[in-house]
Design a protein around this motif. Structure first.
Motif, short mmCIF file in Angstrom:
data_model
loop_
_atom_site.label_atom_id
_atom_site.label_comp_id
_atom_site.label_asym_id
_atom_site.label_seq_id
_atom_site.Cartn_x
_atom_site.Cartn_y
_atom_site.Cartn_z
N LEU A 187 0.88 -1.21 0.02
CA LEU A 187 0.05 -0.13 0.10
C LEU A 187 0.77 1.15 -0.11
O LEU A 187 0.63 2.11 -0.78
N VAL A 188 1.93 1.13 0.82
CA VAL A 188 2.78 2.29 0.73
C VAL A 188 3.50 2.60 -0.37
O VAL A 188 3.57 3.76 -1.04
N GLY A 189 3.71 1.56 -1.11
CA GLY A 189 4.57 1.84 -2.29
C GLY A 189 3.56 2.31 -3.47
O GLY A 189 3.75 3.09 -4.30
N THR A 190 2.29 1.70 -3.46
CA THR A 190 1.26 2.07 -4.46
C THR A 190 0.97 3.71 -4.15
O THR A 190 1.04 4.64 -5.29
N ALA A 191 0.98 3.86 -3.01
CA ALA A 191 0.67 5.26 -2.67
C ALA A 191 1.50 6.46 -3.10
O ALA A 191 1.33 7.48 -3.84
N ARG A 192 2.85 5.95 -3.03
CA ARG A 192 3.94 6.83 -3.66
C ARG A 192 4.18 6.89 -4.99
O ARG A 192 4.37 8.11 -5.43
N ARG A 193 3.60 5.72 -5.87
CA ARG A 193 3.71 6.05 -7.02
C ARG A 193 2.60 6.76 -7.74
O ARG A 193 2.51 7.35 -8.77
N ARG A 194 1.40 6.49 -6.92
CA ARG A 194 0.03 7.25 -7.50
C ARG A 194 0.07 8.77 -7.40
O ARG A 194 -0.35 9.72 -8.23
N GLY A 195 0.37 9.22 -6.03
CA GLY A 195 0.66 10.57 -5.95
C GLY A 195 -0.48 11.47 -5.55
O GLY A 195 -0.71 12.65 -5.44
N ASP A 196 -1.72 10.68 -5.41
CA ASP A 196 -3.01 11.39 -4.85
C ASP A 196 -3.48 10.72 -3.70
O ASP A 196 -4.65 10.56 -3.31
N VAL A 197 -2.62 9.94 -2.89
CA VAL A 197 -2.87 9.27 -1.66
C VAL A 197 -2.29 9.79 -0.45
O VAL A 197 -0.98 9.83 -0.49
N LEU A 198 -2.93 10.05 0.49
CA LEU A 198 -2.20 10.42 1.94
C LEU A 198 -2.32 9.27 2.85
O LEU A 198 -3.76 8.61 3.06
N LEU A 199 -1.30 8.90 3.40
CA LEU A 199 -1.31 7.66 4.61
C LEU A 199 -0.71 8.30 5.93
O LEU A 199 0.12 9.03 5.94
N VAL A 200 -1.72 8.43 7.02
CA VAL A 200 -1.70 9.12 8.15
C VAL A 200 -1.56 8.01 9.45
O VAL A 200 -2.53 7.51 9.47
N ASP A 201 -0.37 7.92 10.24
CA ASP A 201 -0.50 6.95 11.15
C ASP A 201 -0.50 7.78 12.36
O ASP A 201 -0.78 8.79 12.39
N LEU A 202 -0.84 6.90 13.32
CA LEU A 202 -0.96 7.50 14.91
C LEU A 202 0.00 8.81 15.29
O LEU A 202 -0.34 9.69 15.89
N PRO A 203 1.30 8.49 15.16
CA PRO A 203 2.19 9.25 15.31
C PRO A 203 2.06 10.59 14.93
O PRO A 203 2.34 11.72 15.45
N ALA A 204 1.70 10.86 13.58
CA ALA A 204 1.37 12.06 12.80
C ALA A 204 0.32 12.64 13.40
O ALA A 204 0.19 13.80 13.60
N LEU A 205 -0.84 11.84 13.73
CA LEU A 205 -2.05 12.59 14.47
C LEU A 205 -1.67 13.09 15.65
O LEU A 205 -2.16 14.21 16.17
N LEU A 206 -0.57 12.68 16.41
CA LEU A 206 -0.15 13.30 17.71
C LEU A 206 0.97 14.16 17.47
O LEU A 206 1.61 14.81 18.43
N ASP A 207 1.17 14.63 16.06
CA ASP A 207 2.15 15.65 16.04
C ASP A 207 3.46 15.21 16.31
O ASP A 207 4.45 16.36 16.67
N ILE A 208 3.89 13.82 16.52
CA ILE A 208 5.35 13.56 16.83
C ILE A 208 6.03 12.83 15.63
O ILE A 208 6.94 12.32 15.62
N GLY A 209 5.36 13.06 14.44
CA GLY A 209 5.80 12.46 13.34
C GLY A 209 5.09 13.07 11.97
O GLY A 209 3.87 13.62 12.20
N ASP A 210 5.48 12.87 10.73
CA ASP A 210 4.93 13.07 9.72
C ASP A 210 4.22 12.08 9.12
O ASP A 210 4.51 10.73 9.17
N PRO A 211 3.19 12.31 7.93
CA PRO A 211 2.52 11.35 7.50
C PRO A 211 3.35 10.38 6.81
O PRO A 211 4.43 10.86 6.27
N VAL A 212 2.96 9.14 6.29
CA VAL A 212 4.00 8.16 5.99
C VAL A 212 3.88 8.66 4.51
O VAL A 212 5.14 8.35 3.89
#
Length: 502
Positions: free
Chosen positions: A473-498
């Motif tokens: 899924l991560v690889g496909t999202a990076r190739r497509r360019g229209d997908v946002l993947l957000v994990d829990l650390p990103a929601l807590l502002d201690i990391g960036d979206p995947v």
């Protein structure tokens, strides 16, 4: 007037208060601050009084009018450096005028002081003339008589009283320069406030208690740092009747602090009904065996006071869904009440074990969705929202599949019946990583929205996950360019979206 370092977050609120105090208007200015108890109003206003060299006084519940006036007189005397006996028996009008004049003359860096009355509804219970006296002093100042200058802020937790201060023909209507309502901390700020570094533990605490900062001081147990520690923390805090953080005590206190709802069995019953799944006046009335028409006024009162909220679906303009606004009330009704026998007999650990499936499905899941929407509104790169005016959830009918699909997160701008959609997202509190199947579902939802006539050409597809994402899924999202993947650390502002869309 810089914000003190001890005040966490509240940047916008501090800026509003500082602007109010520092405004060049030479006349008296009035402001109103409100918010439910334990939201941090007093902490913020004490810091403001200190920064502006002002006078802060808090009313006391069930205090007699004579005792209240004398205590205000003592605070004024302490601020002025005089003996309290000089003004001990002064009238309300004289005391208010003296406090305003003293703070107006006390300047720090060219900024006048501020006179703050916290929990004003307590005094209004025995002295309802207080808003009228403030109106009188304000009008005299505007006319160039009496008090010249000065800044007054009145504050309170009884939302039904505070909401009416500026309504209709009330004395302060049209005279308050600010009407600031404090809201709970978001997920990221709550985690910092509690000192919880583990994202999964922080999410669970936030789902139980919400973002009211005052709850931290009520806990006799150190904050949990892992999901496993949450399972030990819950039975010794919110499910322990001996603790101040017990959900039953907190939920009861929230309602009893407001004079409009004290002793009202109907209002309690309505909240219980909503917490148990009733989402409309008709459904609430059905559970309570009351006609739908009799539900409108008490529901509106609970919404205005912040206990319930309407969640509308602007995409289809359906009737709004009614939900419980405060997480601790939701937790009490869904977890504590059904397990009351176990909780009251000292078997809170067993009660929590039995309740965990309910917690995951009916509390953690919806809360995760809410946090995803809040992140998109306030923390994410604004470019992800595009020109969207609203971030919400919705339901869409799939005519081909003859199915109805929930969309957890959608950012849109709707005009003339047609919506331009910037983002379509899904946020599920699953214990597995998100997969290609989840992305395929979003692709189908995008097609369905297009079939309904909405603009989706530039829509980003977003997946929010508690447990991360599968590599394909991560690889496909990076190739497509229209997908946002957000994990829990990103929601807590201690990391960036995947993955961030290009």
């Amino acid at each position: 007037m810089p914000k003190p370092s001890r005040v966490l977050s509240r940047d916008a609120e501090w800026a509003t208060l500082a602007q109010f105090v520092q405004h060049p208007d030479p006349h008296l200015r009035l402001g109103v601050v409100s918010g439910r108890r334990r939201i941090g109003k007093s902490f913020l206003l004490r810091a403001l009084a200190e920064a502006a060299d002002g006078l802060y006084v808090s009313a006391v519940a069930e205090e007699s009018v004579v005792a209240a006036r004398r205590r205000l007189a003592a605070e004024i005397a302490r601020y002025a450096g005089i003996g309290p006996e000089l003004i001990a028996d002064a009238s309300w009008e004289s005391l208010l005028q003296t406090a305003i004049e003293l703070t107006a003359r006390r300047r720090r860096g060219g900024t006048p002081g501020v006179f703050i009355i916290d929990e004003l509804p307590y005094w209004m219970a025995h002295s309802p003339e207080l808003p009228g006296l403030l109106q009188l002093l304000y009008d005299q100042s505007q006319a160039g008589q009496g008090v010249t200058g000065g800044r007054v802020i009145v504050c309170g937790s009884a939302m039904s009283v505070m909401n009416e201060l500026l309504s209709g023909t009330k004395a302060l209507r049209g005279r308050a320069a600010i009407d600031l309502r404090l809201h709970p901390f978001d997920l990221a700020t709550t985690a910092r406030h509690w000192g919880i570094e583990d994202p999964a533990a922080a999410l669970r605490v936030h789902a139980i208690l919400g973002g009211a900062p005052g709850y931290r001081n009520l806990s006799n147990v150190s904050p949990p740092q892992t999901s496993e520690e949450v399972d030990a923390w819950v039975p010794t805090t919110v499910l322990d009747p001996r603790q101040a953080l017990f959900s039953g005590s907190a939920a009861e206190y929230l309602l009893r602090e407001d004079p409009k709802f004290t002793g009202s069995a109907l209002h309690y019953a309505i909240i219980n009904a909503v917490a148990n799944g009733a989402t409309s006046p008709a459904k609430i009335g059905g559970l309570l065996e009351q006609p739908r028409s009799s539900m409108a006024r008490p529901i509106d009162a609970l919404v205005a006071a912040g206990y319930l909220r309407y969640e509308s679906d602007p995409l289809w303009e359906r009737r709004p869904v009614i939900t419980v606004a405060d997480p601790i009330i939701r937790f009490h009704n869904l977890i504590t009440v059904p397990q009351r026998d176990l909780v009251e007999t000292g078997q809170s650990a067993e009660a929590w074990q039995r309740s965990r499936p309910t917690f995951v499905v009916r509390i953690l899941g919806p809360h995760f969705e809410s946090c995803a929407r809040a992140w998109l509104r306030g923390q994410a790169d604004p470019a992800l929202r595009g020109n969207a005016a609203l971030v919400t959830g919705t339901v869409v009918n799939d005519r081909k599949g003859q199915a109805k699909h929930e969309i957890d997160v959608i950012a849109l701008d709707k005009r003339s019946g047609r919506a331009t959609i910037s983002l379509i997202g899904e946020a599920k509190a699953t214990v597995t990583q998100r997969s290609m199947g989840d992305l395929d579902r979003l692709d189908r939802l995008k097609e369905v929205l297009t079939e309904h006539g909405h603009g989706t050409a530039s829509a980003v597809l977003a997946l929010f996950s508690m447990e991360g994402f599968q590599p394909d899924l991560v690889g496909t999202a990076r190739r497509r360019g229209d997908v946002l993947l957000v994990d829990l650390p990103a929601l807590l502002d201690i990391g960036d979206p995947v993955v961030v869309p290009r």
